[in-house]
Design an enzyme around this catalytic site. Sequence first.
Site, short mmCIF file in Angstrom:
data_model
loop_
_atom_site.label_atom_id
_atom_site.label_comp_id
_atom_site.label_asym_id
_atom_site.label_seq_id
_atom_site.Cartn_x
_atom_site.Cartn_y
_atom_site.Cartn_z
N GLY A 92 0.88 -1.18 -0.09
CA GLY A 92 -0.04 -0.05 0.13
C GLY A 92 0.79 1.34 0.14
N HIS A 99 9.11 6.11 4.52
CA HIS A 99 8.45 7.01 5.47
C HIS A 99 7.71 6.00 6.52
CE1 HIS A 99 5.57 6.36 2.50
NE2 HIS A 99 4.81 6.43 3.34
N HIS A 101 4.70 5.77 9.41
CA HIS A 101 3.48 6.31 9.89
C HIS A 101 3.60 6.19 11.59
CE1 HIS A 101 1.27 6.54 6.06
NE2 HIS A 101 2.09 5.62 5.88
P1 5GP Z 1 2.02 5.45 2.27
O1 5GP Z 1 0.46 5.15 1.68
O2 5GP Z 1 2.95 5.74 1.06
O3 5GP Z 1 2.43 4.67 3.16
O4 5GP Z 1 1.78 6.91 2.76
C1 5GP Z 1 1.77 8.06 2.39
C2 5GP Z 1 1.21 9.43 3.16
O5 5GP Z 1 1.51 10.43 2.60
C3 5GP Z 1 -0.39 9.18 3.19
O6 5GP Z 1 -1.14 8.88 4.31
C4 5GP Z 1 -0.77 10.48 2.50
O7 5GP Z 1 -1.74 11.04 3.12
C5 5GP Z 1 0.66 11.35 2.94
N1 5GP Z 1 0.76 12.47 2.07
C6 5GP Z 1 0.82 12.53 0.50
N2 5GP Z 1 1.09 13.55 0.00
C7 5GP Z 1 1.30 14.45 1.33
C8 5GP Z 1 1.57 15.72 1.24
O8 5GP Z 1 1.84 16.49 0.40
N3 5GP Z 1 1.76 16.25 2.48
C9 5GP Z 1 1.35 15.40 3.97
N4 5GP Z 1 1.88 16.01 4.95
N5 5GP Z 1 1.08 14.17 3.90
C10 5GP Z 1 1.21 13.58 2.54
#
Ligand code: 5GP
Length: 113
Positions: A92, A99, A101
């Site tokens: 996902g 990164h 969370h």
């Molecule tokens: P992933 O799905 O890759 O584990 O998580 C990516 C996260 O980055 C998502 O929870 C999404 O909401 C966050 N995200 C995407 N673009 C931005 C942004 O421009 N600024 C911030 N603060 N969060 C972002």
Amino acid sequence: MDCIFCKIASKEIPSKVVFEDEQVIAFHDISPEAPVHVLIVPKAHIASANDITGDNSHIVAHIFEVAASLAGRLGVAESGFRIVNNCGNDGGQTVGHLHFHLLGGRSLQWPPG
Ligand code: 5GP
Ligand code: ZN
């Protein structure tokens, strides 16, 4: 490189920063899934957990140290929290810069869907 988290790390794109040092930056997720939802990101571009090696794993260790400290500061150390890394399509991952969370402030479900 056209990477949104590199741009956040360099302040080219604004974010709500909660912690920063030479190695990492932590900021509020733009689309929070919990009352506390912070992303902790290495400033250096590492594409995903597939790219963690002996040369950069100290940054990952540091990220976990920062996560523990932020959990305390953001008030979820006692109630509990989750640290999540999504890797690749099936994991996902939607942003191609490593990164973690930090989620808390509500009861989180397990297992994930
Ligand atoms: P992933 O799905 O890759 O584990 O998580 C990516 C996260 O980055 C998502 O929870 C999404 O909401 C966050 N995200 C995407 N673009 C931005 C942004 O421009 N600024 C911030 N603060 N969060 C972002
Ligand atoms: Zn990047």
